[in-house]
Motif scaffolding. Structure first.
Motif, short mmCIF file in Angstrom:
data_model
loop_
_atom_site.label_atom_id
_atom_site.label_comp_id
_atom_site.label_asym_id
_atom_site.label_seq_id
_atom_site.Cartn_x
_atom_site.Cartn_y
_atom_site.Cartn_z
N ASP A 13 34.04 41.09 41.56
CA ASP A 13 34.77 41.97 42.49
C ASP A 13 35.43 41.16 43.60
OD1 ASP A 13 33.86 44.08 40.98
OD2 ASP A 13 32.17 44.52 42.30
N TRP A 14 34.70 40.17 44.12
CA TRP A 14 35.24 39.35 45.20
C TRP A 14 36.42 38.51 44.72
CZ3 TRP A 14 34.77 33.85 46.12
CH2 TRP A 14 35.25 33.46 47.38
N LEU A 15 36.30 37.91 43.53
CA LEU A 15 37.39 37.12 42.99
C LEU A 15 38.62 37.99 42.72
CD1 LEU A 15 35.41 34.81 40.52
CD2 LEU A 15 36.55 34.11 42.63
N ASP A 16 38.38 39.21 42.24
CA ASP A 16 39.50 40.13 42.00
C ASP A 16 40.20 40.47 43.31
OD1 ASP A 16 38.98 40.14 39.29
OD2 ASP A 16 37.83 42.01 39.33
N GLU A 17 39.43 40.68 44.37
CA GLU A 17 40.02 40.99 45.67
C GLU A 17 40.84 39.81 46.19
OE1 GLU A 17 36.87 42.02 48.26
OE2 GLU A 17 36.40 43.92 47.25
N GLU A 18 40.39 38.59 45.91
CA GLU A 18 41.11 37.40 46.35
C GLU A 18 42.27 37.04 45.42
OE1 GLU A 18 40.59 35.68 49.12
OE2 GLU A 18 38.93 36.97 49.76
N GLY A 19 42.40 37.76 44.31
CA GLY A 19 43.47 37.48 43.36
C GLY A 19 43.26 36.21 42.57
N ILE A 20 42.01 35.88 42.30
CA ILE A 20 41.68 34.64 41.58
C ILE A 20 41.20 34.98 40.17
CG2 ILE A 20 40.19 32.60 41.56
CD1 ILE A 20 39.97 32.95 44.64
N ALA A 21 41.89 34.45 39.18
CA ALA A 21 41.50 34.67 37.78
C ALA A 21 40.29 33.80 37.46
CB ALA A 21 42.65 34.34 36.85
#
Length: 370
Positions: free
Chosen positions: A270-278
């Motif tokens: 969820d955190w990576l998705d929020e940061e836009g990191i694949a």
């Protein structure tokens, strides 16, 4: 009269059907919301996440979260048994009434809160980034002498010196045969040498132009060399230090251009998705750290305390390091069914325990400064 009796019987049947329909809901409510002090054997979901939930060789669960739950359950007079499940099952199983609670390294997130109720957090942390250890600086410096960028800079500089040396030879080869005469290769070599010592301001004085054209070329070259030597110094310094910067992850901003791994369905996702990191999904921390060691990915992102424990005591941190700092925020809590009657008394007991010196000492013992 028959109409009245028929209406009465119809209403009676409707009331009876409504009462019968309530029985499954009441049974489900009793399953989802066990009452403190009742002699029920509650199914409590958990999942291995050292050091918060661990299973020993005898099949007994222990760890920071498990031991905390045991103390609270004892105070509340709860009877229970642990059920091993996955991260998704810890949330969905409580929401479906399969488990009375979930205990472990379970992060409070909006999507999970929509399905279950959480107790007060018992531990607050963030995400960590595991990356390969960098070689020593002196080794990087030596290695970068043999990089293509450094070689390009040297070759380009040599080409410029050769071109200027060739011009000196053309201007001086007839009028200055003592210094630039002889064979073509010897004369151009003398010109190369003169252009090099002039550019570096060494000026040995063993060679000097005597023709007006040679002196003009030398004058232009002296001023041009000031600019060229400054430019090439920067290029060479950049090529020597590039290896220390390229591929070295220092924070979240560096993850956008890196190959990142994490665990699918986790709070880290969820955190990576929020940061836009694949990211590449891995089934476990062990698999993710192994991928970093094998240079299949540049970094593995997950709960920092779990990474700290694995890399320190699990022996899985060989050749790896954690990027300094904690990123994002995570609150670990116990999951309960929505509107659970256990939540309030459990919160009171939990707050008393986590504010005690014993809990602080236990955290320091297990996690160190983390």
């Amino acid at each position: 009269m028959q109409h009245i009796f028929r209406s009465f019987y119809l209403r009676l049947w409707l009331v009876l059907l409504a009462v019968l329909a309530l029985f499954p809901a009441v049974a489900m409510a009793q399953q989802v919301q066990p009452q403190p002090g009742k002699q029920q054997d509650l199914a409590i979901a958990t999942h291995a996440a050292p050091p918060f939930a661990m299973k020993d060789a005898d099949g007994k669960w222990h760890g920071l979260a498990v031991d905390l739950w045991r103390g609270i359950a004892s105070d509340m007079g709860l009877h229970y048994h642990f059920v091993d499940t996955d991260l998704k099952g810890m949330v969905q199983g409580v929401a479906d009434g399969q488990y009375a609670a979930s205990v472990g390294a379970l992060t409070v997130t909006p999507s999970r809160e929509a399905l279950v109720d959480f107790t007060h957090p018992y531990y607050t942390t963030g995400f960590g980034i595991a990356v390969p250890k960098a070689p020593p600086n002196w080794l990087l410096l030596i290695r970068n002498f043999f990089t293509w960028n450094f070689l390009q800079a040297v070759l380009l500089l040599a080409a410029i010196l050769l071109l200027v040396g060739f011009l000196f030879w053309l201007a001086e080869r007839k009028a200055n045969t003592d210094q630039f005469g002889g064979k073509t290769s010897s004369g151009i070599g003398s010109g190369f040498w003169f252009s090099a010592v002039t550019m570096t301001t060494v000026g040995y004085g063993d060679k000097a132009p005597v023709t007006w054209l040679g002196k003009a070329i030398a004058l232009v070259w002296m001023f041009a060399a000031i600019i060229i030597i400054s430019t090439f110094t920067g290029m060479i310094a950049s090529s020597l230090t590039e290896g220390r910067l390229t591929g070295q992850i220092q924070g979240v901003s560096d993850l956008n251009s890196a190959s990142v791994g994490s665990i699918d369905g986790s709070a880290a996702q969820d955190w990576l998705d929020e940061e836009g990191i694949a990211f590449h999904a891995y089934p476990s921390i062990e698999a993710g750290l192994a991928a970093v060691r094998a240079h299949q990915i540049d970094a593995f992102v997950y709960d920092r305390p779990l990474l700290v424990y694995r890399m320190r005591d699990g022996g899985e941190g060989k050749g790896l390091r954690l990027v300094p700092g904690t990123f994002g925020r995570q609150d670990y809590a116990f999951a309960l069914p929505q509107h659970s009657a256990m939540r309030e008394p459990m919160n009171r007991d939990l707050l008393t325990r986590i504010e005690s010196r014993a809990w602080a000492a236990r955290l320091k013992q297990v996690l160190g400064r983390e």
